[in-house]
Design a protein around this motif. Structure first.
Motif, mmCIF file in Angstrom:
data_model
loop_
_atom_site.group_PDB
_atom_site.id
_atom_site.type_symbol
_atom_site.label_atom_id
_atom_site.label_comp_id
_atom_site.label_asym_id
_atom_site.label_seq_id
_atom_site.Cartn_x
_atom_site.Cartn_y
_atom_site.Cartn_z
ATOM 1 N N LYS A 19 0.828 -1.203 0.000
ATOM 2 C CA LYS A 19 0.000 0.000 0.000
ATOM 3 C C LYS A 19 0.866 1.257 0.000
ATOM 4 C CE LYS A 19 -3.998 2.048 2.224
ATOM 5 N NZ LYS A 19 -5.048 1.895 3.243
ATOM 6 N N GLU A 20 1.897 1.242 0.835
ATOM 7 C CA GLU A 20 2.770 2.405 0.939
ATOM 8 C C GLU A 20 3.612 2.560 -0.325
ATOM 9 O OE1 GLU A 20 2.067 4.307 3.353
ATOM 10 O OE2 GLU A 20 3.628 5.795 2.954
ATOM 11 N N ALA A 21 4.029 1.464 -0.920
ATOM 12 C CA ALA A 21 4.805 1.534 -2.170
ATOM 13 C C ALA A 21 3.941 2.131 -3.283
ATOM 14 C CB ALA A 21 5.297 0.141 -2.570
ATOM 15 N N MET A 22 2.690 1.702 -3.361
ATOM 16 C CA MET A 22 1.789 2.236 -4.393
ATOM 17 C C MET A 22 1.621 3.745 -4.239
ATOM 18 S SD MET A 22 -1.276 -0.560 -4.514
ATOM 19 C CE MET A 22 -1.190 -2.044 -5.536
ATOM 20 N N ARG A 23 1.583 4.201 -2.983
ATOM 21 C CA ARG A 23 1.364 5.618 -2.720
ATOM 22 C C ARG A 23 2.631 6.438 -2.965
ATOM 23 N NH1 ARG A 23 1.190 9.637 1.032
ATOM 24 N NH2 ARG A 23 2.610 8.626 2.480
ATOM 25 N N GLN A 24 3.753 5.974 -2.394
ATOM 26 C CA GLN A 24 4.987 6.775 -2.488
ATOM 27 C C GLN A 24 5.773 6.556 -3.766
ATOM 28 O OE1 GLN A 24 7.788 6.980 0.805
ATOM 29 N NE2 GLN A 24 6.187 6.482 2.242
ATOM 30 N N LEU A 25 5.626 5.375 -4.360
ATOM 31 C CA LEU A 25 6.437 5.040 -5.539
ATOM 32 C C LEU A 25 5.519 4.569 -6.669
ATOM 33 C CD1 LEU A 25 9.117 2.957 -3.564
ATOM 34 C CD2 LEU A 25 9.333 5.345 -4.261
ATOM 35 N N PRO A 26 4.649 5.473 -7.152
ATOM 36 C CA PRO A 26 3.621 5.038 -8.107
ATOM 37 C C PRO A 26 4.172 4.581 -9.458
ATOM 38 C CG PRO A 26 3.637 7.423 -7.906
ATOM 39 C CD PRO A 26 4.551 6.893 -6.835
ATOM 40 N N GLY A 98 12.057 -0.296 10.722
ATOM 41 C CA GLY A 98 11.219 -0.109 11.911
ATOM 42 C C GLY A 98 12.055 0.363 13.094
ATOM 43 N N ALA A 99 13.224 -0.245 13.250
ATOM 44 C CA ALA A 99 14.116 0.134 14.355
ATOM 45 C C ALA A 99 14.596 1.573 14.189
ATOM 46 C CB ALA A 99 15.310 -0.828 14.415
ATOM 47 N N LEU A 100 15.002 1.932 12.991
ATOM 48 C CA LEU A 100 15.511 3.295 12.750
ATOM 49 C C LEU A 100 14.414 4.338 12.981
ATOM 50 C CD1 LEU A 100 17.983 1.827 11.745
ATOM 51 C CD2 LEU A 100 18.072 3.377 9.784
ATOM 52 N N ALA A 101 13.199 4.011 12.570
ATOM 53 C CA ALA A 101 12.092 4.947 12.774
ATOM 54 C C ALA A 101 11.807 5.141 14.256
ATOM 55 C CB ALA A 101 10.843 4.456 12.042
ATOM 56 N N ALA A 102 11.867 4.052 15.018
ATOM 57 C CA ALA A 102 11.620 4.145 16.465
ATOM 58 C C ALA A 102 12.694 5.021 17.118
ATOM 59 C CB ALA A 102 11.599 2.757 17.092
ATOM 60 N N ASN A 103 13.940 4.838 16.714
ATOM 61 C CA ASN A 103 15.047 5.652 17.239
ATOM 62 C C ASN A 103 14.836 7.131 16.900
ATOM 63 O OD1 ASN A 103 17.655 6.375 18.273
ATOM 64 N ND2 ASN A 103 18.484 6.240 16.196
ATOM 65 N N ARG A 104 14.270 7.374 15.715
ATOM 66 C CA ARG A 104 14.024 8.757 15.261
ATOM 67 C C ARG A 104 12.901 9.401 16.075
ATOM 68 N NH1 ARG A 104 13.801 7.141 9.946
ATOM 69 N NH2 ARG A 104 11.556 7.339 9.739
ATOM 70 N N LYS A 105 11.874 8.615 16.394
ATOM 71 C CA LYS A 105 10.666 9.178 17.000
ATOM 72 C C LYS A 105 10.687 9.258 18.525
ATOM 73 C CE LYS A 105 8.227 9.733 13.169
ATOM 74 N NZ LYS A 105 7.443 8.678 12.516
ATOM 75 N N THR A 106 11.397 8.353 19.181
ATOM 76 C CA THR A 106 11.295 8.319 20.651
ATOM 77 C C THR A 106 11.891 9.580 21.276
ATOM 78 O OG1 THR A 106 11.771 7.068 22.662
ATOM 79 C CG2 THR A 106 13.480 7.039 20.972
ATOM 80 N N VAL A 107 11.229 10.056 22.307
ATOM 81 C CA VAL A 107 11.735 11.201 23.054
ATOM 82 C C VAL A 107 12.295 10.709 24.391
ATOM 83 C CG1 VAL A 107 11.136 13.420 24.121
ATOM 84 C CG2 VAL A 107 10.112 12.758 21.919
ATOM 85 N N GLY A 207 6.361 -1.877 8.232
ATOM 86 C CA GLY A 207 6.178 -2.043 6.795
ATOM 87 C C GLY A 207 6.195 -0.708 6.057
ATOM 88 N N LYS A 208 5.464 0.240 6.618
ATOM 89 C CA LYS A 208 5.396 1.572 6.007
ATOM 90 C C LYS A 208 6.789 2.216 5.992
ATOM 91 C CE LYS A 208 2.530 5.705 6.561
ATOM 92 N NZ LYS A 208 1.384 6.269 7.295
ATOM 93 N N GLU A 209 7.501 2.084 7.102
ATOM 94 C CA GLU A 209 8.844 2.664 7.191
ATOM 95 C C GLU A 209 9.791 2.027 6.173
ATOM 96 O OE1 GLU A 209 9.531 5.267 8.848
ATOM 97 O OE2 GLU A 209 7.681 5.363 10.006
ATOM 98 N N THR A 210 9.526 0.762 5.858
ATOM 99 C CA THR A 210 10.390 0.047 4.920
ATOM 100 C C THR A 210 10.459 0.755 3.573
ATOM 101 O OG1 THR A 210 9.954 -2.030 6.014
ATOM 102 C CG2 THR A 210 10.687 -2.176 3.729
#
Lengths: 271, 271
Positions: A19-26, A98-107, A207-210
């Motif tokens: 779903k995310e690939a279809m949206r971001q990489l049409p 997923g791990a990198l996104a969590a590291n980016r988002k956590t405060v 998945g989305k972060e991927t």
């Protein structure tokens, strides 16, 4: 580069990546195979997971894919390293993004992970989280019953809320501020998970972060599809019921698709 | 890999990249050089920008950097391709990450870009946006006066709000849902920009997004710092006033730093 991106999953969970690939990489063509007949992978042995995943990869390779996305956390945990060494195309798993996104988002630095038993036991999320930042506090929790809720298409039932609430209690107690949905099935029930955890907790859809990593690596390796041609194609295969796959995919992707059935005999014959 | 990441900017704007690197990649050592004596780069010729940037790169290369981050949109627009061909280390600019993040975040497909004249004229943002998704509507606007507001440390004055409001009117009229801060100086006045654009508009901090690409490429190329050693170091250089750089950096990074002055003679002698 016109060649498609190959995506595999143990079932329908990888559709969150699609779903995310279809949206971001049409402009990118996609080929997906879901191993619904042998889903879930979570409780299986590493040997089985490697054998099954290799069969799916061999099937996708026949379509001359330019990149492989392992859209299943369990398969990523067990096979990503092996496949990265074996294949000469980029192999992207769902765990690192997923791990990198969590590291980016956590405060607060308190990160939670919910996943299958195999993924939790692999400690792959901790590996990537701590590689970037050894100061993070990570709490992991296996929630295998969530996969069944999704694969059996029962996630709208009142039972679903009860199951989720009961399972997540230890995570609520840990007061994480960021929770990784470490199984591509989980975003399908993210509403229930968000409600249970509360608004203060950021959910990470691995998945989305991927697709962020896919997008960076496509351009880093200079293998992007041209944006001038209008021949993007999507092909879906499942080892299970094509009809059930079509139903779930139509609801999740918000567009009708036609899935083809692939028999396990055909897959096993590829070895 | 213990070697530092080199970061360059025309001035202090690249500190937005540094701040995010310190947060997300606490084990990575950083070396930063800001060309405050010749800032801003926006109104300069491409030849000047290439010459100045090359001098900064040569200075950083003496520290055996493992990756170069061009933390300045103008310098990225003019020099990224040349430097990617010339250097045998990964060269990351700030434009691609900003463009990819905007593509990820936009819902309406209407994306705005504010940047210096050179960056706007280079059409580099459009290149990366349309490479991923040719259907995006992109509106670009040069806001060179914003750089002066920041570099002169005048961004707390009442004048700042007036300048920003007047400049952004065409962007408000276009009803974009995502606005790229296409100059690493702009996040320093993001509060004023957000207030002017309204809560419905997502601001993209291209510098902050850059650390996502840095993080992916460090692990894709297997050149990450070990998380076991405690010898992360940060070094800052400026061609301008070390004292003014220290003041702005201390406020922005929320920690004291000691910047060393590098004379233009020394830089030019490196050629």
């Amino acid at each position: 580069m016109k060649q498609p991106i190959g995506i595999l999953d143990s079932g329908v969970g990888g559709l969150t990546v699609v779903k995310e690939a279809m949206r971001q990489l049409p402009h990118e063509s996609l080929i997906y195979i879901g191993d619904n007949a042998r889903c879930p992978y979570g409780p299986r042995t590493n040997e089985e997971i490697l054998t099954y995943t290799t069969q799916l990869v061999d099937y996708l390779l026949k379509f001359n894919i330019k990149m492989l996305v392992i859209a299943c956390n369990t398969a990523t945990a067990v096979t990503a390293k092996v496949l990265q060494e074996r294949l000469d195309i980029p192999v992207i798993g769902v765990i690192k993004p997923g791990a990198l996104a969590a590291n980016r988002k956590t405060v607060s630095g308190k990160v939670g992970l919910i996943a299958t038993e195999t993924t939790v036991r692999s400690h792959f999320y901790e590996h990537f989280l701590w590689q970037k930042n050894a100061h993070l506090e990570v709490t992991s929790l296996a929630c295998p019953s969530f996969v069944n809720l999704v694969e059996s298409h029962e996630y709208h039932s009142p039972l679903a809320k009860q199951v989720v609430k009961k399972q997540l209690q230890p995570m609520i107690d840990q007061q994480v501020d960021t929770l990784i949905l470490g199984c591509t099935h989980f975003p399908i029930i993210s509403d229930i998970i968000q409600m249970t955890m509360g608004d203060g907790v950021t959910l990470i859809d691995s998945g989305k972060e991927t697709i962020s990593e896919v997008s960076y690596i496509l351009s880093y390796e200079n293998i992007e599809a041209s944006n001038e041609e209008n021949d993007t194609s999507y092909q879906f295969f499942t080892t299970g019921s094509a009809q059930m796959f079509d139903e779930i995919a139509a609801e999740w992707l918000e567009k009708p698709i036609t899935t083809k059935h692939v028999s396990l005999n055909e897959l096993e014959g590829d070895e």
